[in-house]
Scaffold this active site. Structure first.
Site, PDB file in Angstrom:
ATOM      1  N   GLY A 149       0.775  -1.233   0.000  1.00  0.00           N
ATOM      2  CA  GLY A 149       0.000   0.000   0.000  1.00  0.00           C
ATOM      3  C   GLY A 149       0.803   1.278   0.000  1.00  0.00           C
ATOM      4  CB  SER A 150       4.288   2.234  -0.846  1.00  0.00           C
ATOM      5  OG  SER A 150       4.442   1.842  -2.180  1.00  0.00           O
ATOM      6  CG  ASN A 151       1.792   3.431  -5.684  1.00  0.00           C
ATOM      7  OD1 ASN A 151       2.190   4.445  -6.240  1.00  0.00           O
ATOM      8  ND2 ASN A 151       2.410   2.259  -5.806  1.00  0.00           N
ATOM      9  CG  MET A 203      -1.474  -8.577  -6.782  1.00  0.00           C
ATOM     10  SD  MET A 203      -0.389  -7.725  -7.945  1.00  0.00           S
ATOM     11  CE  MET A 203       0.512  -9.124  -8.597  1.00  0.00           C
ATOM     12  CG  HIS A 208       2.496  -1.712 -15.308  1.00  0.00           C
ATOM     13  ND1 HIS A 208       2.199  -2.956 -14.779  1.00  0.00           N
ATOM     14  CD2 HIS A 208       3.549  -1.895 -16.145  1.00  0.00           C
ATOM     15  CE1 HIS A 208       3.032  -3.845 -15.287  1.00  0.00           C
ATOM     16  NE2 HIS A 208       3.869  -3.236 -16.115  1.00  0.00           N
TER      17      HIS A 208
HETATM   18  C1  GRF Z   1       3.450  -0.924  -7.574  1.00  0.00           C
HETATM   19  O1  GRF Z   1       4.777  -1.119  -8.007  1.00  0.00           O
HETATM   20  C2  GRF Z   1       2.520  -0.751  -8.742  1.00  0.00           C
HETATM   21  O2  GRF Z   1       3.115  -0.159  -9.839  1.00  0.00           O
HETATM   22  C3  GRF Z   1       2.128  -2.166  -9.052  1.00  0.00           C
HETATM   23  O3  GRF Z   1       2.031  -2.804  -7.808  1.00  0.00           O
HETATM   24  C4  GRF Z   1       2.898  -2.163  -6.886  1.00  0.00           C
HETATM   25  C5  GRF Z   1       2.099  -1.810  -5.660  1.00  0.00           C
HETATM   26  O4  GRF Z   1       2.917  -1.336  -4.638  1.00  0.00           O
HETATM   27  N1  GRF Z   1       0.901  -2.200  -9.828  1.00  0.00           N
HETATM   28  P1  GRF Z   1       2.287  -0.726  -3.308  1.00  0.00           P
HETATM   29  O5  GRF Z   1       1.422  -1.808  -2.676  1.00  0.00           O
HETATM   30  O6  GRF Z   1       1.508   0.487  -3.670  1.00  0.00           O
HETATM   31  O7  GRF Z   1       3.472  -0.407  -2.455  1.00  0.00           O
END
Ligand code: GRF
Length: 205
Positions: A19-21, A99, A118
């Site tokens: 969940g870093s994004n 996913m 992505h």
């Molecule tokens: C990210 O690298 C995104 O590009 C891909 O999955 C990853 C998710 O990372 N689709 P996070 O869970 O947001 O850290």
């Protein structure tokens, strides 16, 4: 800072991982940098870090059973996801490491309002572990793409991209870390543009 009269983008976030994004978007929303309200975070994995991170921001979060398929939401479960997001008031959906492939019913429920991030310059390296694919191929530049989601894999129309150079001594881990730094800037920036209705401003740098 946001204009108080400005329409705010009501966002649902789907993620399966750490969940870093989500955190990058939540921080930008909390600081007033982007006019976005995250109304619900959902995961197909009960142990996903994104659910704990949502809780720490006081944002509603739910695990919802995805069905028995490993790669998509099954029909009934997909309806449950749609219902939960609609009930929470989500108008836009941001996939942040979710996913599973979304199908027509889901995409029709939020037409042209489902986006994904992505870790490559699409259409190069769709699918899993794009940073490893970049290293294995030997490209000198890879990057990040935010795109609309269609029923393919990482194949919808591109909204914005940022380049990330591949260094000689990069490992998959170091490259992924630098890609994520760009992801955390680009995703909030795109959401800001979408909220302001300024689609298409970002170009490859
Ligand atoms: C990210 O690298 C995104 O590009 C891909 O999955 C990853 C998710 O990372 N689709 P996070 O869970 O947001 O850290």
């Amino acid at each position: 800072m946001c204009n108080v009269n400005q329409k705010r983008l009501k966002l649902g976030v789907l993620g399966s991982g750490k969940g870093s994004n989500f955190v990058a978007i939540a921080e930008a929303a909390r600081s007033g940098e982007i006019p976005v309200d995250i109304v619900l975070v959902m995961s197909d994995s009960p142990d996903a870090g994104i659910l704990d991170r949502a809780k720490s921001y006081g944002i509603a979060s739910r695990y919802l059973f995805p069905g028995n398929s490993k790669t998509r939401l099954e029909a009934k479960e997909e309806q449950n996801y749609i219902t939960a997001l609609k009930e929470a008031g989500a108008e836009w959906i941001a996939l942040a490491g979710f996913m599973r492939i979304l199908k027509k019913d889901f995409l029709d429920a939020f037409p042209e309002k489902v986006i994904n991030i992505h870790p490559s310059l699409l259409p190069m390296f769709p699918g899993l572990c794009a940073w490893k694919q970049a290293i294995n191929y030997g490209v000198k530049v890879t990057g990040v793409t935010v795109h609309y989601v269609d029923s393919g894999i990482d194949s919808g129309p591109i909204i914005a991209q940022r380049a990330v150079p591949v260094k000689k001594d990069d490992t998959p881990e170091t490259l992924h870390q630098r890609i994520q730094i760009e992801e955390h800037k680009l995703y909030p920036a795109v959401l800001k543009e979408l909220a302001l209705g300024e689609k298409g401003k970002y170009t490859l740098t």
